[in-house]
Design an enzyme around this catalytic site. Structure first.
Site, PDB file in Angstrom:
ATOM      1  N   HIS A  36     -26.418  52.942   1.152  1.00 15.30           N
ATOM      2  CA  HIS A  36     -27.365  52.822   0.054  1.00 15.30           C
ATOM      3  C   HIS A  36     -28.714  53.330   0.221  1.00 15.30           C
ATOM      4  O   HIS A  36     -29.553  53.805  -0.618  1.00 15.30           O
ATOM      5  CB  HIS A  36     -27.762  51.034   0.082  1.00 15.30           C
ATOM      6  CG  HIS A  36     -28.887  50.585  -0.589  1.00 15.30           C
ATOM      7  ND1 HIS A  36     -28.843  51.048  -2.030  1.00 15.30           N
ATOM      8  CD2 HIS A  36     -29.952  50.069  -0.247  1.00 15.30           C
ATOM      9  CE1 HIS A  36     -30.091  50.307  -2.403  1.00 15.30           C
ATOM     10  NE2 HIS A  36     -30.714  49.767  -1.572  1.00 15.30           N
ATOM     11  N   HIS A  45     -32.673  29.967 -14.254  1.00 16.92           N
ATOM     12  CA  HIS A  45     -32.319  31.422 -14.856  1.00 16.92           C
ATOM     13  C   HIS A  45     -31.596  31.452 -15.974  1.00 16.92           C
ATOM     14  O   HIS A  45     -31.465  31.996 -17.039  1.00 16.92           O
ATOM     15  CB  HIS A  45     -31.407  32.000 -13.818  1.00 16.92           C
ATOM     16  CG  HIS A  45     -30.824  33.232 -14.025  1.00 16.92           C
ATOM     17  ND1 HIS A  45     -31.742  34.262 -14.287  1.00 16.92           N
ATOM     18  CD2 HIS A  45     -29.636  33.714 -13.890  1.00 16.92           C
ATOM     19  CE1 HIS A  45     -30.838  35.418 -14.593  1.00 16.92           C
ATOM     20  NE2 HIS A  45     -29.587  35.023 -14.468  1.00 16.92           N
ATOM     21  N   GLU A  76     -24.718  49.608   3.943  1.00 17.71           N
ATOM     22  CA  GLU A  76     -26.163  49.565   4.091  1.00 17.71           C
ATOM     23  C   GLU A  76     -26.569  50.920   4.191  1.00 17.71           C
ATOM     24  O   GLU A  76     -27.618  51.303   3.540  1.00 17.71           O
ATOM     25  CB  GLU A  76     -26.632  48.407   5.108  1.00 17.71           C
ATOM     26  CG  GLU A  76     -28.268  48.737   5.499  1.00 17.71           C
ATOM     27  CD  GLU A  76     -29.208  48.215   4.508  1.00 17.71           C
ATOM     28  OE1 GLU A  76     -30.398  48.372   4.590  1.00 17.71           O
ATOM     29  OE2 GLU A  76     -28.359  47.991   3.379  1.00 17.71           O
ATOM     30  N   HIS A 134     -38.390  43.786  -4.270  1.00 17.04           N
ATOM     31  CA  HIS A 134     -37.660  45.110  -4.009  1.00 17.04           C
ATOM     32  C   HIS A 134     -36.730  45.484  -5.473  1.00 17.04           C
ATOM     33  O   HIS A 134     -36.716  46.552  -5.755  1.00 17.04           O
ATOM     34  CB  HIS A 134     -36.851  44.965  -2.791  1.00 17.04           C
ATOM     35  CG  HIS A 134     -36.120  46.451  -2.252  1.00 17.04           C
ATOM     36  ND1 HIS A 134     -36.746  47.482  -2.369  1.00 17.04           N
ATOM     37  CD2 HIS A 134     -34.746  46.747  -2.153  1.00 17.04           C
ATOM     38  CE1 HIS A 134     -35.993  48.448  -1.843  1.00 17.04           C
ATOM     39  NE2 HIS A 134     -34.669  48.137  -1.947  1.00 17.04           N
ATOM     40  N   HIS A 177     -22.873  42.632 -13.921  1.00 17.15           N
ATOM     41  CA  HIS A 177     -24.143  41.715 -14.369  1.00 17.15           C
ATOM     42  C   HIS A 177     -25.403  42.184 -14.025  1.00 17.15           C
ATOM     43  O   HIS A 177     -26.487  42.497 -14.746  1.00 17.15           O
ATOM     44  CB  HIS A 177     -23.931  40.452 -13.947  1.00 17.15           C
ATOM     45  CG  HIS A 177     -24.761  39.261 -14.745  1.00 17.15           C
ATOM     46  ND1 HIS A 177     -24.549  39.196 -16.167  1.00 17.15           N
ATOM     47  CD2 HIS A 177     -25.837  38.471 -14.336  1.00 17.15           C
ATOM     48  CE1 HIS A 177     -25.653  38.438 -16.667  1.00 17.15           C
ATOM     49  NE2 HIS A 177     -26.280  37.916 -15.635  1.00 17.15           N
TER      50      HIS A 177
END
Length: 373
Positions: free
Chosen positions: A101, A276, A98, A168, A334
């Site tokens: 990032h 989706h 985290e 986000h 992906h």
């Protein structure tokens, strides 16, 4: 703590500045934009890795980690949280994921500020005559990245609320799109046949379809609905499985809960995944048709071939994610494929407008000459 975090962001940006400085490209502003674009793509990929490893709450406060600038300083608090909940969201590894990032995000923010400063400096120095340094788009990009940072904070403080996490993600893709457009403006392109004008509206529509599909993909990921359908082309052995669209697509609710606070039922996850998957065929068909049309336009063949290749790769990673029971590497790939499709479609949209921009350039030059001579 804030000072230490700023230093880490500057260190990340310093690596990019070094690449720009030692580059043989005489247009350092262009190089800065392309390097920022590359790091933004890396940030999106690492953001996907953070989300898919369930590390979004590895440090449950923001911008630091238990009030510290790095997990090493917060080791005691992290270890206590991990001991209290061994299978919970806080572990030493997740905390480092985290915070890494966040460091990368701060570095990208510094680079965007630098690009804005360079643009304003060049604009003022040229007495507002050099359109390469038009500062309005870089300034808008700076505002955009501040909004993105706010949603990054809310992602943590609102405990991974699905709608916030999905927004986000979309803002990250929007940031990538804006940087692609800016970098394209600074680059030279092969002559484009005038027939490209016929693709302007379809190209814009394809980008909108793709962004909607990315939003659906983000909704699948943030609701942990990836494994709701483990077969293909059917879902749970049916073309129309039991689905709960009302709860599945209620936007304002907590993770794993309905709007009323009950646990989210499995049919809701099925509805999210199925939607989706089904809309992916629409996007694949339309973007594929657009790419084949672009192959016929002089100057667009290379972009069109890349677009077709990425469509095939994206389809393959999506299917393999299902058949191989959601391997992490494929899931991250992906997400990266979606980002590359955004980049390619933005580039196609930009090139579709080159002839019109070229035609307008002499008139703009004459106006600039009249104003400043």
């Amino acid at each position: 703590m804030l000072f230490q975090l700023a230093i880490k962001g500057l260190l990340v940006a310093l690596l990019a500045f070094t690449i720009v400085w030692v580059s043989g490209d005489r247009n350092k502003y262009r190089k800065l934009l392309w390097v920022t674009l590359f790091l933004t793509f890396d940030l999106i990929m690492f953001g996907a890795f953070t989300r898919l490893t369930d590390s979004g709450l590895g440090c449950p406060d923001w911008p630091g980690c238990y009030g510290h600038a790095n997990p090493l300083q917060a080791h005691a608090s992290i270890s206590a949280a991990e001991a209290a909940q061994p299978t919970g969201p806080v572990t030493v590894v997740k905390a480092w994921i985290e915070m890494t990032h966040r460091y990368l995000a701060m570095g990208v923010g510094v680079l965007i500020i630098a690009a804005m400063v360079v643009a304003w400096r060049g604009w003022i120095k040229s007495r507002r005559s050099d359109m390469r340094f038009s500062p309005w788009f870089p300034t808008m990009l700076f505002v955009f990245v501040c909004i993105q940072g706010a949603f990054g904070a809310w992602t943590v403080t609102l405990k991974l609320q699905p709608v916030i996490v999905t927004i986000h993600l979309l803002l990250g893709m929007g940031l990538l799109a804006m940087l692609t457009w800016m970098a394209a403006r600074q680059s030279e392109h092969a002559p484009i046949d005038a027939s490209v004008a016929n693709l302007r509206i379809p190209a814009a529509f394809a980008l909108l379809l793709l962004l909607f599909q990315i939003a659906l993909g983000g909704w699948v990921s943030t609701n942990y609905a990836t494994l709701a359908c483990m077969d293909f082309p059917l879902c749970q052995g049916q073309a129309w499985p039991n689905m709960d669209f009302a709860n599945g697509f209620t936007l304002w609710r907590h993770l794993g809960k309905t709007a009323d606070g009950d646990y989210l039922p499995f049919p809701a996850l099925t509805a999210i995944h199925w939607t989706h998957r089904s809309f992916a065929f629409v996007v694949f068909a339309f973007v594929g048709w657009l790419a084949f049309r672009a192959l016929e336009v002089g100057g667009l063949q290379k972009t069109a071939r890349w677009l077709l290749a990425m469509l095939g790769i994206q389809l393959a990673t999506g299917l393999l994610t299902i058949y191989l029971n959601w391997p992490l590497a494929l899931a991250v790939a992906h997400n990266g494929g979606a980002a590359l499709l955004v980049l390619l479609l933005v580039m196609l949209n930009y090139k579709a407008r080159i002839p019109a921009q070229t035609a307008a350039k002499p008139a703009a030059t004459r106006l600039s000459t009249a104003q400043f001579n």
